[in-house]
Write an enzyme that holds these catalytic residues in place. Structure first.
Site, short mmCIF file in Angstrom:
data_model
loop_
_atom_site.label_atom_id
_atom_site.label_comp_id
_atom_site.label_asym_id
_atom_site.label_seq_id
_atom_site.Cartn_x
_atom_site.Cartn_y
_atom_site.Cartn_z
N TYR A 226 61.33 29.40 29.08
CA TYR A 226 62.77 29.57 29.31
C TYR A 226 63.08 29.17 30.74
O TYR A 226 62.40 29.59 31.66
CB TYR A 226 63.16 31.03 29.07
N ASP B 197 58.59 26.23 37.27
CA ASP B 197 59.66 27.22 37.25
C ASP B 197 59.01 28.57 37.54
O ASP B 197 58.42 29.19 36.65
CB ASP B 197 60.37 27.21 35.89
N LYS C 270 65.13 35.62 40.86
CA LYS C 270 64.75 37.01 40.63
C LYS C 270 64.31 37.76 41.90
O LYS C 270 65.17 38.15 42.67
CB LYS C 270 63.75 37.07 39.49
C1 LIG Z 1 65.17 34.38 34.35
C2 LIG Z 1 64.63 33.03 34.34
C3 LIG Z 1 65.44 31.90 34.56
C4 LIG Z 1 66.93 31.99 34.67
O1 LIG Z 1 67.34 32.70 35.80
P1 LIG Z 1 68.86 33.27 35.81
O2 LIG Z 1 68.97 33.87 37.18
O3 LIG Z 1 68.94 34.25 34.70
O4 LIG Z 1 69.77 32.12 35.63
C5 LIG Z 1 64.83 30.66 34.64
N1 LIG Z 1 63.50 30.53 34.51
C6 LIG Z 1 62.69 31.58 34.30
C7 LIG Z 1 61.22 31.38 34.20
C8 LIG Z 1 63.23 32.86 34.19
O5 LIG Z 1 62.42 33.88 33.94
#
Ligand SMILES: *Cc1c(COP(=O)(O)O)cnc(C)c1O
Length: 427
Positions: free
Chosen positions: A141, A236, A264
């Site tokens: 994701y 990511d 995060k």
């Molecule tokens: C949470 C998450 C996102 C998206 O971040 P948001 O601040 O919710 O837009 C993207 N990549 C990973 C791996 C995530 O866990």
């Protein structure tokens, strides 16, 4: 007002009653609860319930909720103004700290969410290479970016259909979606699309379809293929950055991406993301280069103060070894409860997942074999017992520095009787 009353009003005015879909509890049934206060390892609901929290606002609350130092920094900074629209001194401070911690990041830009970070990485990689196609992996994701919502994990997995409506077919066609932990599939994709692949984007430790790990040599193999074919390797690390180690998964696995997306933990609970990497690539960004990217509130002083304070406290307090210790204690405490059940427990540092299946789980197809009905029953039994795990089989759990040994022992007890209540469903 009770959670039930609040949810009724929310549903009247907000689609599904929530501002992010997983919060609606659709994957486990029932209605979400509303929280009036969070402190340390605990959530306090408007209904007067106290819960040991393993969601940690989906990762950011790594010191626990509302740490004194972060709250004080937010208040002090906010009292001098909440946004200036011109540079503030905390921006270079944050940039220098990130570049010092994350091995591959030579230059960095702040944004307001993880989604913005991955979206910007993709545009930058395309601008830099002059190519359009991107490889992503099933179950990874990357936020709700158009072209990346293809077989995405997290809420998208329990959404009514596998991909989102509203994503133009033309965008989706530029995304090659492959199974994780399968290097041969990536080799084939490069061979079938010569000179067309701008980037590979992945969660180096996928944590949005539960939690599974890269196999030996997999990340190295991706690095090699990108170098060989002139594609940009994007990690990511929105979830893993500053959580698994100061330098994230890339530090642990010793693999150097070209670009990294962060989020995060970096915001200390405020809306912050960042992306960075090789200076040569980052300098393709406006105003240095031809790739446009901007943000009215990017580098916001209050958010920078919160993030800087949280990161510095992690560094000075030996946060990562504490988190590993908590993770180890948690795993040990859970062992007796899961030992004779057909479940699969994964953990790395302070992240974990309990799959309701015998395993092994090494990609999305495996993860989807889990018994989600049994998970839902387990989830509600834990919630009733005072322990809040993420409301979906396909989310990771998070420990914080604030989780005490007593919290963990209590959790193991609650989880153990919850598991006993579903044992008949899974054996
Ligand atoms: C949470 C998450 C996102 C998206 O971040 P948001 O601040 O919710 O837009 C993207 N990549 C990973 C791996 C995530 O866990």
């Amino acid at each position: 007002m009770s959670s039930a009353d609040l949810f009724r009003t929310a549903c009247r005015y907000i689609p599904g009653g929530v501002n992010s879909p997983v919060r609606a509890f659709r994957a486990v049934g029932g209605e979400p609860f509303f929280v009036s206060k969070a402190e340390g390892s605990r959530l306090f609901t408007v209904d007067g319930k106290e819960l040991v929290d393993y969601v940690g606002t989906w990762g950011p609350a790594i010191l626990g909720h509302a740490p004194d130092s972060v709250i004080a920094a937010i208040c002090a900074t906010a009292s001098r103004g909440t946004s200036f629209g011109v540079p503030n001194p905390l921006e270079p401070e944050m940039a220098e700290l990130i570049c010092g911690l994350v091995p591959s990041v030579e230059k960095v830009r702040m944004v307001n969410s993880g989604t913005e970070a991955t979206m910007s990485c993709i545009r930058l990689a395309r601008g830099y290479t002059g190519r359009d196609k991107v490889i992503k992996f099933e179950g990874c994701y990357h936020g709700h970016v158009d072209g990346l919502l293809v077989k995405a994990g997290s809420g998208a997995l329990t959404h009514s259909q596998i991909d989102s409506a509203g994503v133009p077919k033309a965008y989706a066609e530029l995304t090659l979606c492959l199974p994780f932990n399968d290097l041969a599939a990536v080799e084939e994709a490069f061979a079938a699309n010569p000179g067309e692949i701008a980037a590979i984007i992945l969660e180096p430790v996928p944590a949005n379809a539960g939690l599974y790990l890269p196999e030996d040599g997999y990340l190295e193999g991706l690095r090699e293929l990108c170098t060989q074919h002139g594609a940009v390797l994007i990690f990511d690390e929105v979830m893993t950055g500053f959580r698994l180690a100061p330098g994230g998964a890339q530090e642990i696995y010793g693999v150097t991406p070209d670009l990294t997306a962060l989020g995060k933990v970096i915001g200390g609970g405020l809306p912050v993301g960042a992306f960075g990497g090789k200076a040569e690539i980052m300098d393709y960004l406006s105003p240095e280069g031809p790739v446009y990217q901007a943000g009215t509130l990017s580098g916001n002083p209050v958010a920078m103060a919160a993030g800087l304070t949280q990161l510095r406290e992690l560094i000075s307090g030996g946060g990562w070894s504490q988190l590993e210790e908590r993770g180890r204690q948690f795993e040990e405490a859970m062992q007796p409860a899961i030992a004779n059940l057909p479940v699969t427990f994964h953990r790395i540092g302070s992240m974990f997942c309990l799959y309701f299946q015998k395993g092994p789980v090494r990609n999305l197809a495996d993860a989807r074999q889990s018994n989600t009905k049994a998970f839902a029953k387990f989830f509600h039994a834990c919630l009733d017992g005072g322990v809040y795990f993420a409301p979906s089989q396909f989310e990771a759990g998070f420990l914080s520095v604030a989780h005490s040994e007593a919290d963990i022992a209590f959790t193991a007890e609650v989880a153990s009787s919850a598991l006993a209540s579903v044992a008949a469903d899974i054996s």
